[in-house]
Design a protein around this motif. Structure first.
Motif, PDB file in Angstrom:
ATOM      1  N   TRP A 182       1.070  -1.037   0.183  1.00 42.53           N
ATOM      2  CA  TRP A 182       0.260   0.536   0.137  1.00 42.53           C
ATOM      3  C   TRP A 182       0.694   1.277   0.025  1.00 42.53           C
ATOM      4  O   TRP A 182       2.100   1.146   0.051  1.00 42.53           O
ATOM      5  N   TYR A 183      -0.068   2.130  -0.649  1.00 45.80           N
ATOM      6  CA  TYR A 183       1.195   4.013   0.305  1.00 45.80           C
ATOM      7  C   TYR A 183      -0.098   4.309   0.008  1.00 45.80           C
ATOM      8  O   TYR A 183      -0.995   5.021  -1.314  1.00 45.80           O
ATOM      9  N   GLN A 184       0.055   5.377   1.237  1.00 46.00           N
ATOM     10  CA  GLN A 184      -1.247   6.785   1.171  1.00 46.00           C
ATOM     11  C   GLN A 184      -0.759   8.292   0.753  1.00 46.00           C
ATOM     12  O   GLN A 184       0.319   7.922   1.864  1.00 46.00           O
ATOM     13  N   PHE A 185      -1.013   8.574   0.056  1.00 46.44           N
ATOM     14  CA  PHE A 185      -0.664   9.976  -0.060  1.00 46.44           C
ATOM     15  C   PHE A 185      -0.839  10.995   0.827  1.00 46.44           C
ATOM     16  O   PHE A 185      -1.912  10.871   1.422  1.00 46.44           O
ATOM     17  N   SER A 186      -0.301  12.128   1.159  1.00 44.46           N
ATOM     18  CA  SER A 186      -0.115  12.835   2.112  1.00 44.46           C
ATOM     19  C   SER A 186      -0.333  14.164   1.507  1.00 44.46           C
ATOM     20  O   SER A 186       0.654  13.931   0.740  1.00 44.46           O
ATOM     21  N   PRO A 187      -0.323  15.335   2.347  1.00 51.62           N
ATOM     22  CA  PRO A 187       0.066  16.541   1.511  1.00 51.62           C
ATOM     23  C   PRO A 187       1.424  17.047   1.138  1.00 51.62           C
ATOM     24  O   PRO A 187       1.564  16.369   2.863  1.00 51.62           O
ATOM     25  N   LEU A 188       2.108  17.464   1.150  1.00 50.58           N
ATOM     26  CA  LEU A 188       3.178  18.383   0.712  1.00 50.58           C
ATOM     27  C   LEU A 188       3.149  18.882   2.142  1.00 50.58           C
ATOM     28  O   LEU A 188       2.486  19.568   2.526  1.00 50.58           O
ATOM     29  N   THR A 189       4.106  18.787   2.921  1.00 55.59           N
ATOM     30  CA  THR A 189       4.945  19.883   3.746  1.00 55.59           C
ATOM     31  C   THR A 189       4.812  20.870   3.181  1.00 55.59           C
ATOM     32  O   THR A 189       5.680  20.586   2.297  1.00 55.59           O
ATOM     33  N   PRO A 190       4.894  20.980   4.248  1.00 51.63           N
ATOM     34  CA  PRO A 190       5.668  23.259   4.213  1.00 51.63           C
ATOM     35  C   PRO A 190       7.149  23.047   3.885  1.00 51.63           C
ATOM     36  O   PRO A 190       7.632  23.927   2.271  1.00 51.63           O
ATOM     37  N   THR A 191       7.289  22.375   3.726  1.00 46.72           N
ATOM     38  CA  THR A 191       9.350  22.426   3.507  1.00 46.72           C
ATOM     39  C   THR A 191       9.160  21.933   2.100  1.00 46.72           C
ATOM     40  O   THR A 191       9.991  22.814   1.101  1.00 46.72           O
ATOM     41  N   GLU A 192       8.566  21.015   2.237  1.00 46.48           N
ATOM     42  CA  GLU A 192       8.518  20.283   0.367  1.00 46.48           C
ATOM     43  C   GLU A 192       7.499  21.434  -0.682  1.00 46.48           C
ATOM     44  O   GLU A 192       8.224  21.873  -1.300  1.00 46.48           O
ATOM     45  N   VAL A 193       6.290  22.156   0.085  1.00 47.08           N
ATOM     46  CA  VAL A 193       6.595  23.400  -0.201  1.00 47.08           C
ATOM     47  C   VAL A 193       6.850  23.949  -1.233  1.00 47.08           C
ATOM     48  O   VAL A 193       7.611  24.451  -2.068  1.00 47.08           O
ATOM     49  N   GLN A 194       7.621  24.993  -0.025  1.00 45.77           N
ATOM     50  CA  GLN A 194       8.854  25.501  -0.254  1.00 45.77           C
ATOM     51  C   GLN A 194       9.713  25.028  -0.977  1.00 45.77           C
ATOM     52  O   GLN A 194      10.199  25.702  -2.330  1.00 45.77           O
ATOM     53  N   LEU A 211       6.154  33.985   0.687  1.00 46.97           N
ATOM     54  CA  LEU A 211       4.845  34.487   0.057  1.00 46.97           C
ATOM     55  C   LEU A 211       4.150  32.867  -0.166  1.00 46.97           C
ATOM     56  O   LEU A 211       2.722  32.934  -0.199  1.00 46.97           O
ATOM     57  N   ILE A 212       5.300  32.437  -0.307  1.00 44.09           N
ATOM     58  CA  ILE A 212       5.040  30.739  -1.269  1.00 44.09           C
ATOM     59  C   ILE A 212       3.549  29.945  -0.112  1.00 44.09           C
ATOM     60  O   ILE A 212       2.631  29.701  -0.142  1.00 44.09           O
ATOM     61  N   LEU A 213       4.825  30.333   1.383  1.00 43.07           N
ATOM     62  CA  LEU A 213       3.858  29.401   2.591  1.00 43.07           C
ATOM     63  C   LEU A 213       2.599  30.095   2.656  1.00 43.07           C
ATOM     64  O   LEU A 213       1.538  30.119   3.438  1.00 43.07           O
ATOM     65  N   TYR A 214       2.467  31.032   2.901  1.00 47.80           N
ATOM     66  CA  TYR A 214       1.274  32.306   2.839  1.00 47.80           C
ATOM     67  C   TYR A 214      -0.113  30.825   2.205  1.00 47.80           C
ATOM     68  O   TYR A 214      -0.936  31.295   2.482  1.00 47.80           O
ATOM     69  N   ALA A 215      -0.060  31.162   1.203  1.00 47.81           N
ATOM     70  CA  ALA A 215      -0.716  31.009  -0.228  1.00 47.81           C
ATOM     71  C   ALA A 215      -1.116  29.020   0.068  1.00 47.81           C
ATOM     72  O   ALA A 215      -2.002  29.024   0.429  1.00 47.81           O
ATOM     73  N   ASP A 216       0.053  28.818   0.441  1.00 51.24           N
ATOM     74  CA  ASP A 216      -0.112  27.176   0.897  1.00 51.24           C
ATOM     75  C   ASP A 216      -1.202  27.269   2.316  1.00 51.24           C
ATOM     76  O   ASP A 216      -2.028  26.731   2.280  1.00 51.24           O
ATOM     77  N   ASP A 217      -1.242  28.217   3.134  1.00 52.01           N
ATOM     78  CA  ASP A 217      -1.356  28.508   4.654  1.00 52.01           C
ATOM     79  C   ASP A 217      -2.990  28.565   3.965  1.00 52.01           C
ATOM     80  O   ASP A 217      -3.871  28.405   4.871  1.00 52.01           O
ATOM     81  N   MET A 218      -3.151  29.907   2.779  1.00 50.81           N
ATOM     82  CA  MET A 218      -4.564  30.164   3.375  1.00 50.81           C
ATOM     83  C   MET A 218      -5.693  29.158   1.990  1.00 50.81           C
ATOM     84  O   MET A 218      -6.411  28.616   2.249  1.00 50.81           O
ATOM     85  N   ALA A 219      -4.691  28.556   1.042  1.00 51.17           N
ATOM     86  CA  ALA A 219      -5.807  28.102   0.260  1.00 51.17           C
ATOM     87  C   ALA A 219      -4.587  26.570  -0.509  1.00 51.17           C
ATOM     88  O   ALA A 219      -5.337  25.084  -1.041  1.00 51.17           O
ATOM     89  N   GLY A 220      -3.660  26.791  -0.340  1.00 47.59           N
ATOM     90  CA  GLY A 220      -2.766  25.499  -1.413  1.00 47.59           C
ATOM     91  C   GLY A 220      -3.239  24.088  -0.603  1.00 47.59           C
ATOM     92  O   GLY A 220      -3.181  22.863  -0.559  1.00 47.59           O
TER      93      GLY A 220
END
Length: 269
Positions: A182-194, A211-220
């Motif tokens: 099995w493999y379960q997908f998880s959301p990208l971590t903040p470090t991965e997003v950056q 700015l990227i982290l702001y967009a991720d926190d708000m909607a990404g």
């Protein structure tokens, strides 16, 4: 005397341009940990003619990763199956029959139909890709388990699904006990997003990490589908108005388009 050559079977996998949400212009395929983990499972399935399951919440890139791997590893032998929610057994068999390129119409009698499907799967290596598995009923899941067989192991099977996909398989002990991995997908971590988003699409190249982290926190929220939607709206806004610059205010405008409850008061220069 020359040996006749056979033409490669056309791939049933969609072109890479269809992988990105709404065909996002300039989106790049990112080599994430999830893609690597997915490839490891699929290679195991192909090597051992086994069944594996890739699952997780919607929008995290499961289908993208599976398509990417299968284009590299089994482009001509993949049989891609995707059924409507609650598809009946006649629909299950008919689509499989056609995807296997069997001649004519499938027999009305279940026994002869299944026998020809089994014969086709045993005739050459195949990979059955079954997407949106959460929409399949108990009979359909049991059918694929029987089709795979035990001693026969007629084809590698890749189950892909979101929502309660894993629970549906857990509720079928005979199938669950035969899933190799099995493999379960998880959301990208903040470090991965950056690390990933600046290279994901040109809109984000050189953008400040904050700015990227702001967009991720708000909607990404670490979801590639969410990021594709944000990026598409930003890309169009910047393309239609070259005087604009990527800023927190512009991102808030995008967020107000995605979620009308987001307040946005344009900043005045």
């Amino acid at each position: 005397m020359s040996t006749p050559t056979t033409s490669p079977r056309p791939s049933q996998l969609p072109p890479p341009s269809q992988d990105h949400y709404l065909g996002l212009t300039g989106a790049n395929a990112m080599a994430t940990k999830a893609v690597a983990e997915t490839e490891a499972r699929i290679l195991k399935a192909i090597k051992h003619n086994a069944m594996v399951c890739i699952h997780g919440h919607v929008g995290l890139g499961k289908t993208f990763a599976v398509h990417t791997v299968l284009r590299r590893r089994a482009p001509e032998t993949t049989v891609r199956l995707r059924y409507n929610n609650g598809a009946n057994m006649n629909e299950i068999r008919t689509q499989l029959w056609r995807r296997l390129d069997l001649p004519g119409e499938p027999p009305q009698s279940v026994g002869p139909c299944d026998q020809q499907i089994q014969d086709a799967l045993e005739a050459e290596p195949r990979v059955l890709l079954i997407d949106e598995v959460q929409g399949l009923g108990t009979k359909a899941l049991e059918y694929f388990r029987n089709l795979w067989g035990d001693d026969a192991r007629r084809a590698a099977i890749i189950f892909v699904g979101s929502g309660n996909a894993r629970q549906k398989i857990l509720n079928n002990p005979a199938l669950h006990s035969r899933i190799l991995d099995w493999y379960q997908f998880s959301p990208l971590t903040p470090t991965e997003v950056q690390a990933i988003i600046p290279a994901y699409q040109q809109t984000w190249a050189g953008t400040q990490p904050e700015l990227i982290l702001y967009a991720d926190d708000m909607a990404g929220h670490g979801s590639f589908r969410n990021w594709a939607r944000i990026t598409l709206l930003l890309h169009d806004a910047l393309e239609e108005n070259p005087d604009l610059a990527l800023s927190k205010d512009l991102i808030r405008w995008v967020l107000s388009r995605i979620d009308p409850t987001t307040r946005h008061t344009p900043q005045r220069s």
